[in-house]
Design an enzyme around this catalytic site. Structure first.
Site, PDB file in Angstrom:
ATOM      1  N   HIS A   1       0.818  -1.219   0.000  1.00 40.37           N
ATOM      2  CA  HIS A   1       0.000   0.000   0.000  1.00 40.37           C
ATOM      3  C   HIS A   1       0.852   1.270   0.000  1.00 40.37           C
ATOM      4  CE1 HIS A   1      -4.067  -1.754   0.741  1.00 40.37           C
ATOM      5  NE2 HIS A   1      -3.312  -2.788   0.994  1.00 40.37           N
TER       6      HIS A   1
ATOM      7  N   ASP B   1       3.589   9.377  -1.105  1.00 39.62           N
ATOM      8  CA  ASP B   1       2.414   8.629  -0.641  1.00 39.62           C
ATOM      9  C   ASP B   1       2.174   7.480  -1.604  1.00 39.62           C
ATOM     10  OD1 ASP B   1       0.237   8.194   1.031  1.00 39.62           O
ATOM     11  OD2 ASP B   1      -0.387  10.286   0.971  1.00 39.62           O
TER      12      ASP B   1
HETATM   13  C1  GDG Z   1      -2.059   4.001   3.360  1.00 40.41           C
HETATM   14  C2  GDG Z   1      -1.022   4.619   2.403  1.00 40.41           C
HETATM   15  C3  GDG Z   1      -2.746   4.579   0.598  1.00 40.41           C
HETATM   16  C4  GDG Z   1      -8.650  11.504   6.974  1.00 40.41           C
HETATM   17  N1  GDG Z   1      -9.071  12.427   7.853  1.00 40.41           N
HETATM   18  C5  GDG Z   1     -10.106  11.872   8.526  1.00 40.41           C
HETATM   19  C6  GDG Z   1     -10.311  10.585   8.050  1.00 40.41           C
HETATM   20  N2  GDG Z   1      -9.401  10.386   7.102  1.00 40.41           N
HETATM   21  C7  GDG Z   1      -9.309   9.124   6.329  1.00 40.41           C
HETATM   22  C8  GDG Z   1      -9.555   9.400   4.876  1.00 40.41           C
HETATM   23  C9  GDG Z   1      -8.784   8.296   4.184  1.00 40.41           C
HETATM   24  C10 GDG Z   1      -7.762   7.843   5.226  1.00 40.41           C
HETATM   25  O1  GDG Z   1      -8.046   8.542   6.436  1.00 40.41           O
HETATM   26  C11 GDG Z   1      -6.359   8.232   4.845  1.00 40.41           C
HETATM   27  O2  GDG Z   1      -5.976   7.481   3.734  1.00 40.41           O
HETATM   28  P1  GDG Z   1      -4.662   7.828   2.913  1.00 40.41           P
HETATM   29  O3  GDG Z   1      -4.677   7.077   1.660  1.00 40.41           O
HETATM   30  O4  GDG Z   1      -4.642   9.307   2.673  1.00 40.41           O
HETATM   31  O5  GDG Z   1      -3.444   7.497   3.853  1.00 40.41           O
HETATM   32  P2  GDG Z   1      -2.853   6.298   4.812  1.00 40.41           P
HETATM   33  O6  GDG Z   1      -3.652   6.164   6.050  1.00 40.41           O
HETATM   34  O7  GDG Z   1      -1.431   6.678   5.022  1.00 40.41           O
HETATM   35  O8  GDG Z   1      -2.970   4.925   3.977  1.00 40.41           O
HETATM   36  C12 GDG Z   1      -1.735   5.450   1.349  1.00 40.41           C
HETATM   37  C13 GDG Z   1      -3.655   3.830   1.567  1.00 40.41           C
HETATM   38  O9  GDG Z   1      -2.895   3.120   2.539  1.00 40.41           O
HETATM   39  C14 GDG Z   1      -4.539   2.818   0.826  1.00 40.41           C
HETATM   40  O10 GDG Z   1      -3.791   1.923   0.073  1.00 40.41           O
HETATM   41  O11 GDG Z   1      -3.535   5.425  -0.210  1.00 40.41           O
HETATM   42  O12 GDG Z   1      -0.797   5.971   0.438  1.00 40.41           O
HETATM   43  O13 GDG Z   1      -0.099   5.428   3.129  1.00 40.41           O
HETATM   44  O14 GDG Z   1      -9.625   7.228   3.850  1.00 40.41           O
HETATM   45  O15 GDG Z   1     -10.945   9.358   4.663  1.00 40.41           O
HETATM   46  N3  GDG Z   1     -11.287   9.770   8.492  1.00 40.41           N
HETATM   47  C15 GDG Z   1     -12.103  10.259   9.471  1.00 40.41           C
HETATM   48  N4  GDG Z   1     -11.940  11.509  10.004  1.00 40.41           N
HETATM   49  C16 GDG Z   1     -10.962  12.341   9.563  1.00 40.41           C
HETATM   50  O16 GDG Z   1     -10.829  13.461  10.067  1.00 40.41           O
HETATM   51  N5  GDG Z   1     -13.110   9.484   9.929  1.00 40.41           N
END
Ligand code: GDG
Length: 510
Positions: free
Chosen positions: A168, A380
């Protein structure tokens, strides 16, 4: 049809003790769970992972929590020390920073590698206990890169027809990867899988480059779709499968009355201002200080923005047990204080800062109500926030400023303003460009991005990965009966979209 066994560091829920014999079950949220759970529920299978409690796993609450899941849940137990050295240690103080090109943040403590192998062996044992030769094994993420190696050392591992892995996070280029003391061991371990999936083309390129430089016996045969590596008499396929989101669930959520009202409230709180949104987990890879510096530079260089823009920065607490994350938070606090101290007036506060997780409807309201999403990770794997923002812009409005180093940039470049997150002046100018962008251009760009995010959604991602894996499984069964081969090809069935979840989305007491 072959059984699907999903293996990830965490199970799709966490158990938490709230007193003697009282346990709460908190379902995990996020793309991985909402993509994979419907598949498992529809066709049955097994999910192997850690349930979030250190030490012995309480059997009765676990059984209660999973009795209606529709698939089997196999917990893996971890002690406090293993948690510290495997999860916080090797996974998050070595692999996480290194794979995000931040080698100065690494702590290459040798004991961590031993713990990593030991815990990966434990996951392999759990797979070994429940897998049969025709099963389709899908292992997830950087915590478990050694699992196939451990399985191959067991007799069941040698017989498995599809041992697959998806990373991921990004895979780094050779110059950075080569800092890893275990570079050879880790690549060797990864090549024990039959299919390796990455988020983006750049990760496949980097991985192939590392294999070429580190494992001199490996033969790389470029192919149009999946790359082929011949290594130790085996064939390994390598490809990119950009993860998507459940587009419809975000779009429908954004249309709901509750979200609409909250978005409206947000807008009237800041009259006459364009709202810029940043929302990330507390993590140094997300580029939050650089983003704040860019915002400060924008206010310094472009006075027309003063009093006319507000940056809403949400930082979701994460991995706070690691000291570096704590220091990092203090840096963010200081920058926010500096900007607000320097620029605020009696009627305008430039940065609205929340250090907490927003409720889902609130998050969607922020996506819907903010004019600009400012998504600038230093690196990312994908970045789902960028995609969720597009899915929630049901009015086809809004500008996405996106880091060129997010995996999402490969798909969203036709509509986003791409920036280098290390270049604060360029980012400051992008804020001005987004602020001034006319309605027609905003709409054309947003429509382009929405088309991509809608089509290449999370179900498309699962289907493409399982399809690739199923082909490999069927090849590896050449020479065995026709029935087993066609069962392998049927491993995937179009997953469609299922909203009803077996594990209640609310916290429950069991
Ligand atoms: C890893 C990889 C890859 C954000 N603020 C709030 C909140 N969020 C949720 C978003 C999103 C999730 O958090 C963050 O997802 P990301 O993809 O940006 O980042 P990682 O957690 O680092 O995930 C990444 C992912 O895996 C999938 O393969 O894209 O690159 O690092 O879903 O919605 N959720 C809530 N409140 C918030 O304030 N409930």
């Amino acid at each position: 049809m072959n059984r699907l066994i999903v293996v990830s560091n965490r199970l799709p829920f966490a158990l938490d003790s709230t007193g003697e014999d009282l346990w709460t079950v908190t379902p995990a949220v996020g793309g991985l769970v909402s993509a994979i759970e419907p598949v498992l529920r529809e066709r049955g299978g097994t999910w192997i992972g850690w349930p979030g409690v250190a030490g012995e796993i309480p059997q009765e609450p676990l059984a209660k929590a999973t009795r209606n899941a529709g698939y089997k849940v196999v917990p893996v137990a971890l002690s406090e020390t293993e948690r510290a050295e495997f999860y916080y240690g090797y996974s998050n103080e070595v692999i996480w920073p290194l794979f995000h090109d931040l080698q100065n943040f690494c702590n290459f403590e040798p004991a961590y590698w031993q713990a990593y192998k030991q815990v990966n062996n434990r996951y392999a044992d759990a797979i070994g206990r429940c897998a049969q030769p025709d099963d389709f094994i899908w292992v997830h993420d950087y915590h478990l890169m050694y699992v196939a190696q451990a399985l191959r050392e067991q007799s069941v591992g040698r017989k498995l027809s599809a041992l697959t892995f998806f990373l991921h996070i990004p895979f780094p280029p050779y110059d950075i990867f080569s800092k890893l003391p275990q570079q050879q061991l880790l690549l060797h371990a990864l090549l024990q899988f039959d299919l390796l999936g990455f988020q983006a083309r750049r990760d496949v390129r980097n991985f192939i480059q590392c294999v070429r430089r580190v494992l001199l016996d490996a033969k790389i045969l470029p192919r149009r779709d999946l790359q082929l590596i011949r290594f130790e008499d085996r064939e390994i396929r390598v490809g990119y499968f950009p993860i998507g989101i459940d587009f419809d669930s975000f779009e429908n959520g954004a249309r709901s009355d509750s979200v609409e009202q909250r978005a409206q409230r947000l807008r009237v709180t800041f009259p006459g201002c364009q709202l810029i949104l940043g929302s990330d987990r507390l993590d140094y890879s997300k580029g939050i200080p650089e983003r704040l510096r860019a915002f400060r530079t924008a206010l310094e260089r472009h006075p027309e923005l003063r009093g006319r823009v507000v940056l809403i920065q949400v930082v979701v607490p994460s991995r706070v047990e690691i000291p570096r994350y704590h220091e990092f938070k203090q840096r963010i606090d200081r920058l926010v204080g500096d900007i607000n101290g320097r620029f605020s007036t009696s009627t305008w506060l430039p940065v609205q800062y929340h250090f907490r997780s927003l409720e889902r409807d609130d998050l969607l309201a922020h996506y819907r109500g903010c004019d600009i999403a400012f998504v600038t990770p230093l690196k990312d794997g994908m970045n789902l926030v960028a995609k969720e923002y597009c899915a929630c812009r049901i009015d086809s409005d809004g500008v996405l400023i996106l880091s060129q180093f997010a995996g999402a940039a490969e798909q969203l470049k036709p509509g986003a303003l791409l920036v280098n997150p290390y270049d604060v002046e360029e980012m400051a100018d992008a804020i001005l460009e987004a602020f001034r962008m006319n309605q027609a251009e905003r709409s054309t760009r947003m429509k382009r991005m929405r088309r991509i995010v809608r089509k290449e959604n999370v179900f498309w991602w699962v289907d493409s990965f399982l399809r690739a894996g199923a082909k490999i499984a069927s090849r590896s069964l050449r020479g065995v009966g026709k029935r087993r081969r066609s069962a392998a090809l049927n491993t995937f069935r179009k997953t469609g979209q299922h909203q009803d979840r077996p594990l209640d989305t609310k916290k429950a007491i069991v």
